[in-house]
Design a protein around this motif. Structure first.
Motif, PDB file in Angstrom:
ATOM      1  N   TYR A 187       0.876  -1.179   0.000  1.00 35.34           N
ATOM      2  CA  TYR A 187       0.000   0.000   0.000  1.00 35.34           C
ATOM      3  C   TYR A 187       0.909   1.223   0.000  1.00 35.34           C
ATOM      4  CZ  TYR A 187      -3.553   3.450   0.934  1.00 35.34           C
ATOM      5  OH  TYR A 187      -4.381   4.541   0.822  1.00 35.34           O
ATOM      6  N   ARG A 188       0.492   2.270  -0.702  1.00 34.79           N
ATOM      7  CA  ARG A 188       1.318   3.479  -0.786  1.00 34.79           C
ATOM      8  C   ARG A 188       0.444   4.716  -0.899  1.00 34.79           C
ATOM      9  NH1 ARG A 188       3.513   3.035  -7.022  1.00 34.79           N
ATOM     10  NH2 ARG A 188       1.456   2.962  -8.007  1.00 34.79           N
ATOM     11  N   ALA A 189       1.047   5.846  -0.617  1.00 33.82           N
ATOM     12  CA  ALA A 189       0.400   7.146  -0.777  1.00 33.82           C
ATOM     13  C   ALA A 189       1.497   8.189  -0.918  1.00 33.82           C
ATOM     14  CB  ALA A 189      -0.496   7.475   0.413  1.00 33.82           C
ATOM     15  N   GLY A 190       1.182   9.291  -1.596  1.00 36.22           N
ATOM     16  CA  GLY A 190       2.152  10.364  -1.730  1.00 36.22           C
ATOM     17  C   GLY A 190       2.006  11.089  -3.047  1.00 36.22           C
ATOM     18  N   PHE A 229      -0.707  17.302  -5.039  1.00 37.99           N
ATOM     19  CA  PHE A 229      -1.672  16.441  -4.350  1.00 37.99           C
ATOM     20  C   PHE A 229      -1.120  15.018  -4.344  1.00 37.99           C
ATOM     21  CE2 PHE A 229      -2.968  16.766  -8.814  1.00 37.99           C
ATOM     22  CZ  PHE A 229      -3.073  15.437  -9.202  1.00 37.99           C
ATOM     23  N   ASP A 230      -1.766  14.143  -3.595  1.00 37.94           N
ATOM     24  CA  ASP A 230      -1.349  12.739  -3.538  1.00 37.94           C
ATOM     25  C   ASP A 230      -1.759  12.037  -4.828  1.00 37.94           C
ATOM     26  OD1 ASP A 230      -0.236  13.057  -1.090  1.00 37.94           O
ATOM     27  OD2 ASP A 230      -1.644  11.790   0.001  1.00 37.94           O
ATOM     28  N   GLY A 231      -0.816  11.864  -5.732  1.00 39.25           N
ATOM     29  CA  GLY A 231      -1.108  11.174  -6.981  1.00 39.25           C
ATOM     30  C   GLY A 231      -1.083   9.668  -6.828  1.00 39.25           C
ATOM     31  N   TRP A 232      -0.263   9.197  -5.887  1.00 37.46           N
ATOM     32  CA  TRP A 232      -0.195   7.761  -5.599  1.00 37.46           C
ATOM     33  C   TRP A 232      -1.125   7.447  -4.439  1.00 37.46           C
ATOM     34  CZ3 TRP A 232       5.816   6.773  -5.511  1.00 37.46           C
ATOM     35  CH2 TRP A 232       6.284   6.740  -6.823  1.00 37.46           C
ATOM     36  N   ARG A 233      -2.088   6.562  -4.684  1.00 30.22           N
ATOM     37  CA  ARG A 233      -2.995   6.136  -3.629  1.00 30.22           C
ATOM     38  C   ARG A 233      -3.492   4.739  -3.948  1.00 30.22           C
ATOM     39  NH1 ARG A 233      -5.179  10.775  -5.432  1.00 30.22           N
ATOM     40  NH2 ARG A 233      -7.223   9.891  -5.885  1.00 30.22           N
ATOM     41  N   GLY A 234      -3.123   3.771  -3.125  1.00 28.03           N
ATOM     42  CA  GLY A 234      -3.672   2.436  -3.318  1.00 28.03           C
ATOM     43  C   GLY A 234      -2.623   1.352  -3.224  1.00 28.03           C
ATOM     44  N   SER A 271      -2.215   6.243  -9.811  1.00 29.94           N
ATOM     45  CA  SER A 271      -0.903   6.843 -10.013  1.00 29.94           C
ATOM     46  C   SER A 271      -1.012   7.892 -11.109  1.00 29.94           C
ATOM     47  CB  SER A 271       0.129   5.776 -10.386  1.00 29.94           C
ATOM     48  OG  SER A 271      -0.279   5.072 -11.544  1.00 29.94           O
ATOM     49  N   PRO A 272      -0.206   8.955 -11.041  1.00 31.18           N
ATOM     50  CA  PRO A 272      -0.296  10.016 -12.040  1.00 31.18           C
ATOM     51  C   PRO A 272       0.162   9.532 -13.409  1.00 31.18           C
ATOM     52  CG  PRO A 272       0.930  10.736 -10.091  1.00 31.18           C
ATOM     53  CD  PRO A 272       0.784   9.261  -9.993  1.00 31.18           C
ATOM     54  N   VAL A 273      -0.312  10.213 -14.444  1.00 30.68           N
ATOM     55  CA  VAL A 273       0.127   9.960 -15.814  1.00 30.68           C
ATOM     56  C   VAL A 273       0.871  11.197 -16.299  1.00 30.68           C
ATOM     57  CG1 VAL A 273      -0.590   9.391 -18.159  1.00 30.68           C
ATOM     58  CG2 VAL A 273      -1.871   8.493 -16.216  1.00 30.68           C
ATOM     59  N   TYR A 274       2.074  10.979 -16.801  1.00 38.63           N
ATOM     60  CA  TYR A 274       2.897  12.083 -17.297  1.00 38.63           C
ATOM     61  C   TYR A 274       2.938  12.045 -18.819  1.00 38.63           C
ATOM     62  CZ  TYR A 274       4.347  11.538 -12.440  1.00 38.63           C
ATOM     63  OH  TYR A 274       4.347  11.392 -11.079  1.00 38.63           O
ATOM     64  N   VAL A 288      -8.237  -1.029 -11.539  1.00 39.59           N
ATOM     65  CA  VAL A 288      -8.909  -1.965 -10.638  1.00 39.59           C
ATOM     66  C   VAL A 288      -8.930  -3.326 -11.316  1.00 39.59           C
ATOM     67  CG1 VAL A 288     -11.006  -2.524  -9.365  1.00 39.59           C
ATOM     68  CG2 VAL A 288     -10.322  -0.127  -9.669  1.00 39.59           C
ATOM     69  N   SER A 289      -8.374  -4.331 -10.640  1.00 37.92           N
ATOM     70  CA  SER A 289      -8.358  -5.677 -11.199  1.00 37.92           C
ATOM     71  C   SER A 289      -8.642  -6.680 -10.096  1.00 37.92           C
ATOM     72  CB  SER A 289      -6.999  -5.980 -11.848  1.00 37.92           C
ATOM     73  OG  SER A 289      -7.002  -7.263 -12.448  1.00 37.92           O
TER      74      SER A 289
END
Length: 821
Positions: free
Chosen positions: A211-214, A222-227, A254-257, A315-316
């Motif tokens: 699990y991660r966040a940040g 903002f927190d782009g990583w969540r889950g 997660s963010p997309v660049y 989501v999988s």
């Protein structure tokens, strides 16, 4: 020069040891205590020692993956010999290929990415959702195996270039770990865990996840990583085999660049890429709390407000069964999995950028003005004389929002194999049947915003007003569409695949000779909805977005879907794949091989919404448009003795490609050819190990059927050389290592004008074990903060110097503590 000198010194130091020991990450983990025959099982009929197999393969063990920290899968695979990976997009949707096979668009068209021998997605280049979107690098991985060319085309569908297989831990080794990771120069908090054990002598299990966040490696505000994800499997062993059940739950954002603002100067042959003031292409993004939401009409043409911070929300939910038994001399195995894949995927990408005065005039005419529509300066006029944000630029950005109700996938692979002892040799026969069903149900929604060019997660929306006071935007929205709404679409299509296959291998003395055959048949049924299907379908309307009873200029640019005018999709396809090879074990440490293969790849959604598929009856009249063929001739040698490994493979490849460039209207219909050489090896001397690889590739477009001027050109993004090296040293409780990847320059576009420079990135780690079962580590990615450019939108140096490019992320450093038990 300092960076290049350090790399050269590192390589010279590695090669200066008089006694060599160990094997490479391609043929054995650097931590191996002694050389031994390794059995490789991905994309082949039966696991064999690599020196007895006429294939080009590599592997990477879990302990070596984890030393460099929890990196995205694309960054891990970049370090493996023979693979060409374009990362920097984010956690998923990176680009994968091999041996000069083209990257006309994103994803992984010719290589299938598998998890435990089965794909999560049958097609690796579905628009906006690549295979790696539903895969994560964590403690669950025991090993990554790759096969380039060879029998990959006959032991999996839609994989003529090769296979990448993530193999999970199954509890064979008892114990577990917990690891806490935090960013030292960027915002991330992550916990990884896994545990495996034997419940009895016949029953074992493994569970793991993260699990991660940040905020992530770029400044977005903002927190782009969540889950995170959790995986579990349980295995019941029997005297003659085993049966295993497994499951996975992935719910991760997660963010997309995308390609971002970059100054391009100089000449096409020798351009200079540099940052604009207040925007660093390595660590900034247009993402910001000041943007959004994504206001648009949804898949039912109802007004919707969607969160801009969605990024890649994958989501999988998967359930699987794997079984293998020996019955009456036959080894019978079956792998089966059902994956419910869904999610939302948003990304922001450039349309145009210019100085404030020129940008405002382009939208509102001469004398038009700009002002902030959001953020702390909302309402303030933007100066046309003093450079705003130090760079003086404004931009039009499109927000692509793809909703994915279903990318559900079912696969089943049943296989039977038997060996017969014959006089002077051994005959192995394998037969199998593969079934797959892939749903593609996606909705393309878009909006368009005017923004300033401002880094640090501070990007804001901008209003444009004509000289006569008429607003050209609505609260910063230029349109509630993407341009002329050409890409407002719904795909609702299902692909059913049936593929019988078989192989024969005869080994006698030092020689092994074999061949394999596969026939893929596909049934495609479904419907398409979109304004660009023709037949009187219109995709732009006027709509009172804010409900004030007045239709503004922006509200005349609203996209909608002609839901009462679907176009059918209804066709079948079929193609034959085959592969034949010979291997000669010259001596115990040395073998040579040769192989010729033909494989195919069904052209899934990349031919939909093109003239190839009839909008009247859904058929495809030209058989060659239904799938693309790849042919490969390869040969080489493998050497493994004491503590030295060296493999070399020469290859010649031809391929066809039907594609659509970057989701644009520019479709392609081409043939390609490539030739080259793959080298990989490794050594060990005492505490020191080195794994390395080098790939030489020359490719060209042999025929372009839609733009003959490109025939004979070199495909874009194709470096001549790729180098990888992973030196490591273990000194008792201390371990140090690096991961070095170099690519040479290439062309930005197929027109072969603008060059993209080559670059080198270095990752590094340091570990210290103060006591048993506790490990402290520091990991760095892109240690020297290189600007490494994978993609440039422009085909030549722009006259105003304003370009858009995608770079690898800047330097990130993290620290962690790991507890083993």
């Amino acid at each position: 020069m300092k960076k290049a000198g350090l790399i050269v010194l590192l390589a010279q130091t590695a090669l200066s040891f008089p006694a060599l020991a160990g094997t490479s990450a391609a043929d054995a983990p650097p931590s191996a205590k002694k050389p031994e025959a390794e059995v490789f099982s991905t994309g082949v009929a039966k696991g064999r020692d690599r020196l007895d197999s006429a294939t080009s393969t590599s592997s990477l063990k879990a302990e070596d993956i984890q030393k460099f920290g929890p990196r995205p899968l694309g960054d891990v695979l970049r370090t493996m010999a023979g693979l060409r990976i374009e990362s920097g997009i984010g956690e998923g949707n990176n680009n994968f290929t091999v041996r000069g096979l083209p990257l006309a668009a994103g994803g992984s068209k010719y290589m299938q990415i598998q998890e435990d021998g089965l794909p999560n997605l049958e097609f690796g280049d579905i628009f906006n959702i690549g295979s790696d979107v539903y895969l994560r690098n964590d403690f669950n991985i025991a090993q990554i195996e790759t096969i380039r060319g060879g029998s990959a085309s006959t032991f999996a569908s839609d994989s003529p270039g090769g296979l990448i297989n993530l193999i999970s831990k199954t509890g064979d080794v008892e114990g577990g770990s917990v690891k806490l990771t935090g960013g030292l120069n960027f915002d991330t908090k992550r916990v990884d865990f896994d545990y495996g054990a034997h419940l009895s002598d016949k029953l074992q299990f493994h569970i793991g996840g993260f699990y991660r966040a940040g905020e992530g490696p770029r400044k977005i505000g903002f927190d782009g990583w969540r889950g995170g994800q959790v995986k579990f499997n349980i295995t019941r062993k029997f005297d003659n085999g085993y049966i295993r059940f497994y499951t996975k739950l992935l719910d991760d954002r997660s963010p997309v660049y995308a390609p971002y603002f970059v100054r391009i100067t100089g000449t096409n042959d020798n351009p200079t890429y540099s940052n604009f003031a207040n925007f660093d292409i390595r660590r900034d993004s247009v993402l910001s709390p000041n943007l959004g939401p994504v206001i648009t009409l949804d898949g039912n043409n109802q007004l919707a407000s969607l969160p801009l911070d969605t990024g890649q929300h994958a989501v999988s939910k998967s359930l699987g069964l794997e079984a293998q038994f020996d019955v009456a001399g036959w080894t019978i195995s079956n792998r089966m999995r059902y994956s419910m894949n869904s999610g939302d995927f948003s990304r922001a990408f450039s349309s145009s950028a210019n100085t404030v005065a020129a940008f405002a005039a382009a939208q509102g005419g001469a004398g038009a003005t700009a002002s902030y529509a959001s953020g702390p300066l909302a309402g303030q006029t933007i100066s046309t004389t003093t450079p705003v944000n130090g760079n003086g630029l404004l931009a039009l950005y499109y927000i692509s929002y793809t909703r994915v109700p279903s990318l559900d996938n079912f696969t089943d692979d049943l296989r039977a194999s038997r060996q017969w002892k014959l006089s002077g040799g051994e005959l192995t026969v394998t037969s199998g049947l593969y079934l797959a069903s892939q749903k593609i149900n996606t909705q393309w929604l878009h909006t368009a915003m005017d923004i300033d060019v401002n880094g640090g997660g501070n990007t804001a929306m901008v209003n444009i007003t004509s000289a006569s006071g008429v607003p050209q935007t609505l609260n910063g929205y230029y349109a509630f569409a993407r341009g002329n709404s050409q890409f407002r679409r719904i795909f609702d299509v299902q692909y059913d695949v049936l593929a019988p296959y078989g192989s024969v291998n005869y080994r006698f003395g030092k020689v092994a000779i074999g061949g394999s055959l596969r026939y893929d048949s596909g049934r495609v049924r479904g419907s398409l909805y979109g304004a660009d299907l023709g037949g009187g379908r219109n995709g732009l309307i006027s709509y009172d977005i804010n409900g004030d009873g007045i239709i503004s200029a922006a509200e005349t640019r609203v996209a909608y879907l002609p839901l009462t005018q679907p176009a059918p999709v209804r066709y079948n396809y079929g193609y034959v794949s085959y592969s034949s090879g010979i291997n000669y074990r010259v001596a115990e440490p040395f073998s040579v091989f040769a192989r010729y293969s033909r494989g195919g790849r069904a052209n899934a959604d990349k031919i939909l919404f093109t003239p190839v598929v009839s909008t009247v009856n859904g058929g495809v009249s030209n058989v060659s448009d239904k799938y693309d063929e790849v042919r490969q001739l390869e040969g080489g040698f493998k050497f493994r003795k004491n503590n030295v490994t060296l493999n070399a493979t020469a290859f010649r490849v031809t391929a066809a490609d039907h594609n659509v460039l970057n989701g644009s209207a520019n479709r392609t219909d081409r043939s390609y050819s490539a030739y080259g050489l793959e080298l990989e090896g490794g050594l060990r001397h005492g505490p020191f190990t080195l794994a390395w690889g080098a790939t030489y590739t020359k490719a060209k477009i042999t025929v372009d059927r839609l733009d003959p001027s490109l025939t004979g050109k070199e495909p874009r993004h194709q470096p001549t050389w790729t180098f990888t090296a992973s030196p490591q040293v273990e000194l008792g409780r201390v371990a140090l290592g690096a991961s070095i990847v170099t690519i040479t320059g290439s062309y930005a576009q197929d027109s072969n004008l603008l060059r993209m420079p080559g670059f080198t990135t270095v990752g590094a780690f340091a570990q210290y074990k103060p006591v048993n079962r506790v490990t402290l580590s520091v990991n760095a990615s892109n240690l020297f903060d290189t600007i490494g450019i994978f993609e440039v939108n422009q085909s030549s140096v722009p006259a105003n110097g304003i370009g858009f490019a995608r770079s690898i992320d800047g330097r990130t450093v993290s620290g962690s503590i790991r507890f083993d038990f």
